[in-house]
Design a protein around this motif. Structure first.
Motif, mmCIF file in Angstrom:
data_model
loop_
_atom_site.group_PDB
_atom_site.id
_atom_site.type_symbol
_atom_site.label_atom_id
_atom_site.label_comp_id
_atom_site.label_asym_id
_atom_site.label_seq_id
_atom_site.Cartn_x
_atom_site.Cartn_y
_atom_site.Cartn_z
ATOM 1 N N ARG A 217 3.867 -8.456 -24.778
ATOM 2 C CA ARG A 217 4.471 -9.088 -23.307
ATOM 3 C C ARG A 217 3.720 -9.236 -22.593
ATOM 4 O O ARG A 217 3.646 -9.381 -21.839
ATOM 5 C CB ARG A 217 5.679 -7.638 -23.356
ATOM 6 C CG ARG A 217 6.788 -7.962 -22.386
ATOM 7 C CD ARG A 217 8.336 -7.635 -22.114
ATOM 8 N NE ARG A 217 8.417 -7.957 -23.230
ATOM 9 C CZ ARG A 217 9.186 -7.771 -23.982
ATOM 10 N NH1 ARG A 217 8.377 -6.627 -24.638
ATOM 11 N NH2 ARG A 217 9.754 -8.294 -24.585
ATOM 12 N N ASP A 283 6.008 -6.469 -28.351
ATOM 13 C CA ASP A 283 6.724 -4.869 -27.667
ATOM 14 C C ASP A 283 4.803 -3.687 -27.549
ATOM 15 O O ASP A 283 4.964 -2.886 -28.919
ATOM 16 C CB ASP A 283 7.553 -3.441 -28.016
ATOM 17 C CG ASP A 283 7.968 -3.150 -27.586
ATOM 18 O OD1 ASP A 283 7.390 -2.698 -26.015
ATOM 19 O OD2 ASP A 283 9.164 -2.124 -28.036
ATOM 20 N N SER A 285 5.088 -1.406 -25.378
ATOM 21 C CA SER A 285 5.291 0.021 -24.801
ATOM 22 C C SER A 285 4.863 0.998 -25.191
ATOM 23 O O SER A 285 4.754 2.002 -24.167
ATOM 24 C CB SER A 285 6.765 0.204 -24.908
ATOM 25 O OG SER A 285 7.761 0.359 -26.006
ATOM 26 N N THR A 373 9.125 -8.911 -31.054
ATOM 27 C CA THR A 373 9.552 -7.293 -31.003
ATOM 28 C C THR A 373 8.550 -6.466 -31.857
ATOM 29 O O THR A 373 8.685 -5.172 -31.740
ATOM 30 C CB THR A 373 9.721 -7.614 -29.519
ATOM 31 O OG1 THR A 373 10.225 -8.943 -28.921
ATOM 32 C CG2 THR A 373 10.917 -6.082 -28.823
#
Length: 552
Positions: A217, A283, A285, A373
């Motif tokens: 992302r 993703d 994170s 993702t």
């Protein structure tokens, strides 16, 4: 002789395939598209012929058959070559001419919603009409790409065969690389207009190639990939270089790629062994996690010659002349996690089995935003151990880096394996017949209609795998349940017995086949300027005629 002798044939027939085994499911939809290299253009290296793209709908026609249609991409390079074939010279890394370098556009189809592009490592992406498979336009003005070698008309643009479509920003990310210095730039195409945006990456060098880029992302990921040019080979000598055993990985923050800025910084890492294809989880994170398909002992730049001896000391079959040298090591795949803040790289998972022999371009994932993702499966075709596809020249170049004790006593068949995306454990597998040569698989989400790529349960497990299989008896297209490939194909399509096609490179799935939209694009005529004066008057006139044939 398990490598099909028809694999370098020259005929790309239109075919109508029918179900010859199993039952075709109603929820397999969309279109299977494939890129490949036209052997009728007689490349020295089989990978460097003119681009061909084929399409097959995954729903039968009224007669119950599945039409397979293949077309040569009628690019400016191809039109100029058709007009003056005597002026084009095939070499070990492509085809040159007084106009410059042919953009083969033959390696990978790249769907973008309802649009379709064809790519390769030394040229701009080419847009293709998904219905007719006709050439539409090259992406962007040549000067925006900062050509590695500029020419009168056809510049050498060292790009990537695997650009990525950004689902958040609605753009295509690509690269441009200086083949001599290795310096690299990021390219952004917004889908319309005649120009692209470019940012030079500060203090960054990719010394060999950029066959793949991937993204999360927030980050673009570039890596040095294992294809090294041998300058002496270009001028007629034997290939003596070996690919670098390791290389840099560059992480570039997308938010830094702003309008009005010409340069961008990067985070640099180093990994080993060498790599060719790689796929990030969108993703980020929990850090940047990437499936790395390593390629130790795989030299795609090496091709088979008629005067070569194979691994067993036998003369290379002339039918395989030009084929790329097959892998000399078992396959290795890892999941690596990169921390942009600390600069640390951590291996999270590894798949390495001495019975699995190399994969060069043969993997499938769910390309939906949801699938990237939260990926669940990574599907790989291991092509097997084929000593007749390994020449003695490659063994000499990689002496000390190849463990010959690992060579199986006999040839081994190809295997399709579904790996868990997180830990790379094999969840299911299917072994092909020894004389089968499967090609790049594509994941098809179950029952998906419309222009979205996501299935009802994205990630790579809920759907099908489409695998085109070469065999000298006849070509086949096999459909597997992505949740359980060990069941074998749930359905098989084939043309009449004896019908074969030349080797196929990369494939993709697209949900619809609609005519290319009417948007502003680059025109070939826009590339023609004072540099055209480098050519003889006759060739200048011919070039303008070709430009007029494209409507300007």
């Amino acid at each position: 002789m398990p490598i099909p002798r028809s694999i370098l044939g020259e005929d790309h027939p239109d075919m109508d395939l029918e179900v010859v085994a199993g039952a075709w499911p109603d929820d397999a939809r969309g279109h299977f598209v494939v890129s490949t290299s036209d052997q009728r253009s007689h490349p020295l290296h089989a990978f460097f012929g003119d681009g061909i793209i084929a399409r097959m709908p995954l729903r039968p026609g009224p007669d119950g058959r599945f039409p397979w249609r293949a077309r040569v991409l009628d690019t400016p390079s191809v039109r100029l070559k058709r007009a003056r074939p005597d002026l084009f010279t095939a070499g070990p890394v492509g085809t040159s001419s007084p106009w410059g370098f042919v953009n083969c556009a033959n390696t990978a189809p790249l769907p973008w919603g309802d649009r379709l592009f064809a790519t390769w490592d030394a040229g701009r992406p080419v847009e293709v009409d998904p219905v007719t498979l006709e050439f539409v336009a090259e992406v962007g003005h040549r000067d925006d790409w900062k050509p590695a070698m500029d020419q009168a008309v056809l510049p050498l643009i060292s790009s990537t065969a695997h650009p990525v479509i950004d689902p958040d920003r609605g753009c295509m990310w690509n690269v441009s690389r200086d083949v001599l210095a290795g310096t690299v730039s990021v390219i952004r195409y917004d889908g319309t207009g005649s120009r692209v945006h470019r940012w030079d990456v500060e203090n960054a060098v990719l010394p060999q190639a950029t066959h793949t880029i991937t993204q999360t992302r927030d980050w673009l990921v570039l890596a040095d990939t294992a294809f090294k040019v041998d300058v002496d080979e270009i001028f007629g000598a034997d290939r003596t270089v070996a690919n670098n055993p390791d290389g840099p990985v560059l992480l570039i923050r997308k938010d830094d790629l702003k309008p009005g800025v010409s340069t961008v910084t990067c985070k640099e890492f180093r990994i080993a062994p060498e790599v060719n294809h790689f796929y990030a989880s969108y993703d980020d994170s929990d850090g940047v996690q990437i499936v790395m398909e390593h390629t130790p002992g795989v030299d795609i730049g090496m091709y088979l010659r008629e005067d070569d001896l194979d691994l067993r000391g036998r003369p290379i079959d002339p039918a395989l002349r030009g084929m790329y040298c097959h892998g000399m090591t078992p396959a290795l795949t890892t999941v690596l996690q990169f921390d942009p803040e600390t600069g640390q790289v951590r291996e999270r998972a590894r798949a390495h089995d001495s019975s699995r022999w190399w994969q060069a371009e043969l993997s499938a994932i769910d390309w939906s935003m949801e699938g990237q993702t939260d990926p669940t499966r990574h599907h790989l075709v291991y092509i097997g151990f084929h000593p007749e596809g390994i020449n003695q020249r490659a063994l000499r170049n990689y002496e000390g880096r190849i463990d010959t004790s690992l060579f199986p006593a006999e040839e081994t068949p190809a295997v399709l394996v579904s790996h868990d995306r997180d830990d790379l454990k094999p969840l299911a597998e299917w072994t092909f017949a020894l004389d089968d040569y499967p090609t790049s698989p594509s994941f098809v989400p179950r029952g998906q209609g419309g222009t979205r790529y996501a299935g009802s349960s994205p990630g790579g497990h809920d759907g099908y795998l489409v695998v085109a299989v070469h065999n000298d008896d006849r070509f086949r297209v096999e459909l597997f349940d992505a949740a359980d490939v060990g069941r074998g194909p749930v359905a098989v399509l084939a043309p009449p017995p004896g019908t074969t096609v030349p080797f196929l490179i990369h494939s993709a799935w697209m949900p619809e086949a609609r005519p290319a939209p009417d948007v502003e694009r680059h025109r070939f005529a826009d590339d023609l300027d004072a540099r055209l004066d480098q050519l003889d008057p006759e060739l200048r006139t011919l070039t303008r005629e070709v430009a007029e044939g494209f409507g300007g």
